[in-house]
Design an enzyme around this catalytic site. Structure first.
Site, PDB file in Angstrom:
ATOM      1  N   HIS A 478      46.876  16.825  60.273  1.00 43.53           N
ATOM      2  CA  HIS A 478      46.003  15.644  60.340  1.00 43.53           C
ATOM      3  C   HIS A 478      46.263  14.661  59.202  1.00 43.53           C
ATOM      4  CE1 HIS A 478      43.469  17.923  57.415  1.00 43.53           C
ATOM      5  NE2 HIS A 478      43.066  16.708  57.047  1.00 43.53           N
ATOM      6  N   ASP A 534      46.763  23.087  62.711  1.00 39.81           N
ATOM      7  CA  ASP A 534      46.791  21.955  61.778  1.00 39.81           C
ATOM      8  C   ASP A 534      47.900  22.174  60.740  1.00 39.81           C
ATOM      9  OD1 ASP A 534      46.159  19.626  60.499  1.00 39.81           O
ATOM     10  OD2 ASP A 534      44.349  20.399  59.518  1.00 39.81           O
ATOM     11  N   SER A 634      43.285  17.748  51.529  1.00 40.78           N
ATOM     12  CA  SER A 634      43.913  18.212  52.766  1.00 40.78           C
ATOM     13  C   SER A 634      45.441  18.294  52.623  1.00 40.78           C
ATOM     14  CB  SER A 634      43.567  17.266  53.916  1.00 40.78           C
ATOM     15  OG  SER A 634      42.195  17.335  54.214  1.00 40.78           O
TER      16      SER A 634
END
Length: 691
Positions: A478, A534, A634
């Site tokens: 992402h 992910d 992230s």
């Protein structure tokens, strides 16, 4: 006056050929020399003559090593005598004057100096210099005459005994022993003066030449005596020279094998001797026979069928030895056999050489990491060995390090491997250890080199990535899902996110060449509830130079099992707790957290639309009181075991993926379980690198 004349006549009487040229004396002689007096004198003898100085008086101030007053004499610039003090005439005549000589045609120089004072007056020195013929025959052992030497004024000449003549060097006496016997089909050849002792300094050559279809064969007498040293080396020597090579040298008491087939119609028989010895020599009978082809067609081969010799028209198969192949017209072939036919000239046609198999330069990648040990130009032929290693300490050799060129032209290791080894990055081993505990939310700053695999992404979305080798990085899908392949920039070798400019020497700036998002990752167009798969790979535009501040993290074992409470370390440049709330950290921070139970992970938070987030087997969750990853972390790493001294190597267990807002205090983050994707990562990288 009468005394001086008597002395002069006495000195000259020692050499009737001496010619008086002049006198040399100290300044002020005989009244005495003054302080700081000096004299420099030099003369040269004509060719074939020598110059000498004869001192008849010496009275100088005496001192240790003649450091005060002294007279120095040089021959061709080399010091031959240093004199001071007082010497009697008899001493000068017996021990000083015989040394004051030049070489033949050389020069003599004399220098005199006095210091600043003398305690008493000294008269100085006086002598005369003469020129006389140099007797090369008597005084020069290197005159070069091998028999007789005759001296004349200004030179000398050599002569020889009856039966000898002077060679072209005008010094060596030799005999006339060369002879052209071309056209004769049989005859005798022997050393000069046979059967008496052969002459010294002989250089004999007998030339034999017959029709092309014939060859000469030589039959030596058993009475063979050519001078040989005790260690078996030839002092005098007999050689048989043919167009295809030289046979010999032969010496000692054993004659060459008889009959000796030369396989040639044109032969030179050469005999040489030095200036000493009383050996008898040799004799041989030569005759002709039809040419035959030799049993060995070419070195390092065998002929089939095998015979001692072959006649015109016979054909054989030539097979090269193991590890040798046929070379035709300068080109190495893959064949080890060819057919050839014996010609009337005694020559095999065609006649190709068998040369060692050449494995060529090993196929080493051009990246320069894998290198040959010891030489950039190794020997690459059959049975030659090479050794390989990695140029940098940040790589380790995967495979064998020593290879041998085999008979098939392949480099093969001791274990039978033909594949070249690879240099694989040393992973998960930082040179700086982590010794303190902190947390990302207002936690502990990392030191440079403590977490060297963590890369910073600043835009279009702030996040992190982990270097897994010198060309690839891994991150959360992402973070890069809306980024073009070549528009992503990453930064490594830093802990301060403000120092990403190239002007900071430790910072490594990397650009992406390709971004590969996992094929099962699904982009959400509305409010996201699913972060399954992910994970994304980033191929860098060029290989990075590894160093203490930039090193890869290891991938986990695919069969690894995560257990509850297992400790790991997270790191990132994301949100942290500040005095005024949550702020983006400019320093890389890290914290140690534990893996939560499956039950706790399945209790997922809800979105703002009251949709519960989806938890899958491709995820795990972790945290600790007051410790958690946060927004903008992230794509960063969760590594195991927990960073601490002596725990390496470390593996990339998880990738920061998603979680509840940091401000709600749950301290529970969700991570992509990397072990589920190890095969996909390796297969994807391997496929792209080979394409």
């Amino acid at each position: 006056m009468m005394l001086r004349l008597s002395l002069l006549l006495l000195l000259l009487s020692h050499s009737a050929s001496s010619m008086l040229l002049g006198w040399v004396e100290s300044p002020g002689y005989p009244s005495g020399y003054l302080p700081h007096a000096s004299l420099n004198w030099s003369r040269c003898a004509p060719k074939g003559h020598i110059l000498s100085i004869r001192l008849i008086h010496l009275d100088l101030e005496d001192s240790q090593d003649c450091e005060n007053d002294a007279v120095k004499v040089y021959s061709n610039g080399n010091l031959i005598s240093v004199l001071c003090g007082e010497r009697e005439f008899e001493e000068l005549q017996s021990s000083v004057n015989p040394l004051l000589l030049s070489s033949s045609g050389g020069c003599l120089s004399l220098s005199f100096h006095s210091d600043y004072s003398n305690t008493k007056r000294h008269t100085g020195f006086r002598g005369f210099y003469t020129n006389r013929d140099f007797d090369e025959c008597h005084d020069d052992p290197d005159n070069g005459c091998t028999q007789f030497c005759h001296n004349f004024i200004g030179g000398y000449y050599c002569s020889c005994r009856h039966g000898y003549h002077l060679d072209q060097d005008k010094h060596t006496c030799t005999v006339s022993c060369s002879e052209d016997l071309s056209g004769l089909k049989q005859g005798y050849i022997s050393s000069p003066s046979w059967p008496a002792s052969y002459a010294e300094n002989a250089n004999c050559q007998h030339t034999l030449s017959v029709d092309d279809h014939l060859q000469l064969e030589l039959h030596f007498s058993e009475d063979f005596d050519v001078e040989q040293s005790p260690d078996g080396q030839c002092i005098d020597a007999l050689r048989i020279e043919t167009p295809s090579g030289t046979l010999g040298p032969f010496c000692g008491h054993t004659p060459p094998p008889s009959p000796l087939l030369t396989h040639s119609n044109h032969v030179h028989i050469r005999f040489t001797s030095d200036g000493f010895g009383t050996n008898k020599g040799f004799t041989l009978h030569f005759k002709t026979r039809d040419k035959v082809c030799p049993a060995v067609v070419t070195p390092h081969s065998t002929a089939t069928p095998q015979q001692p010799e072959y006649h015109q028209g016979q054909t054989v198969a030539v097979t090269c030895e193991l590890g040798y192949v046929v070379n035709t017209q300068g080109t190495q072939t893959l064949s080890s056999q060819y057919m050839t036919t014996c010609q009337t000239t005694g020559i095999w046609t065609p006649n190709y050489i068998c040369e060692p198999v050449d494995c060529g330069f090993p196929n080493i990648p051009e990246d320069g990491i894998l290198q040959l040990v010891g030489s950039d130009n190794p020997h690459t032929q059959y049975k030659d060995q090479i050794q390989l290693n990695c140029r940098s300490k940040y790589y380790t050799l995967e495979g064998d390090d020593t290879y041998t060129c085999n008979a098939n032209g392949e480099w093969i290791s001791s274990r039978g491997k033909t594949e070249m080894p690879k240099c694989v990055e040393v992973c998960g081993t930082p040179e700086r250890q982590t010794t303190s505990v902190g947390r990302i939310l207002g936690g502990q700053n990392a030191n440079l080199g403590q977490i060297p695999w963590h890369l910073l992404i600043k835009s279009p979305r702030r996040g992190g990535a982990s270097l897994i080798n010198d060309r690839w990085a891994v991150t959360a899908a992402h973070v890069v899902e809306n980024v073009e392949d070549t528009s992503l920039r990453l930064y490594g070798g830093l802990v301060d996110g403000r120092t990403t400019s190239n002007r900071f020497s430790n910072v490594v700036v990397m650009d992406s060449e390709r971004i590969i998002i996992h094929p099962n990752y699904v982009k959400d167009t509305a409010e996201r509830t699913n972060f399954d798969n992910d994970i994304a790979l980033i191929r860098l535009a060029s290989r990075v130079n590894l160093g203490p501040n930039l090193l890869p993290i290891c991938l986990p074992e695919a069969n690894r099992t995560l257990v509850e409470h297992e400790q790991g370390t997270i790191s990132g440049w994301g949100k942290t707790e500040g005095t005024t709330g949550f702020v983006t950290s400019y320093m890389l921070k890290y914290a140690h957290i534990g893996v939560y139970s499956l039950t706790r992970c399945q209790d997922t938070p809800s979105t703002s639309n009251r949709k519960r987030m989806i938890f899958t087997n491709n995820m795990f969750c972790a945290g600790a009181p007051g410790k958690d990853s946060c927004q903008k972390d992230s794509g960063g790493p969760f590594v195991s075991p927990m960073l601490s001294e002596g725990s390496e190597p470390y593996s990339l267990t998880g990738i920061v993926s998603w979680g509840p807002p940091c401000r709600d205090g749950q301290h529970k983050g969700y991570y992509t379980k990397v072990k589920n994707y190890v095969d996909w990562i390796k297969d994807t990288i391997d496929k792209i690198e080979k394409s």
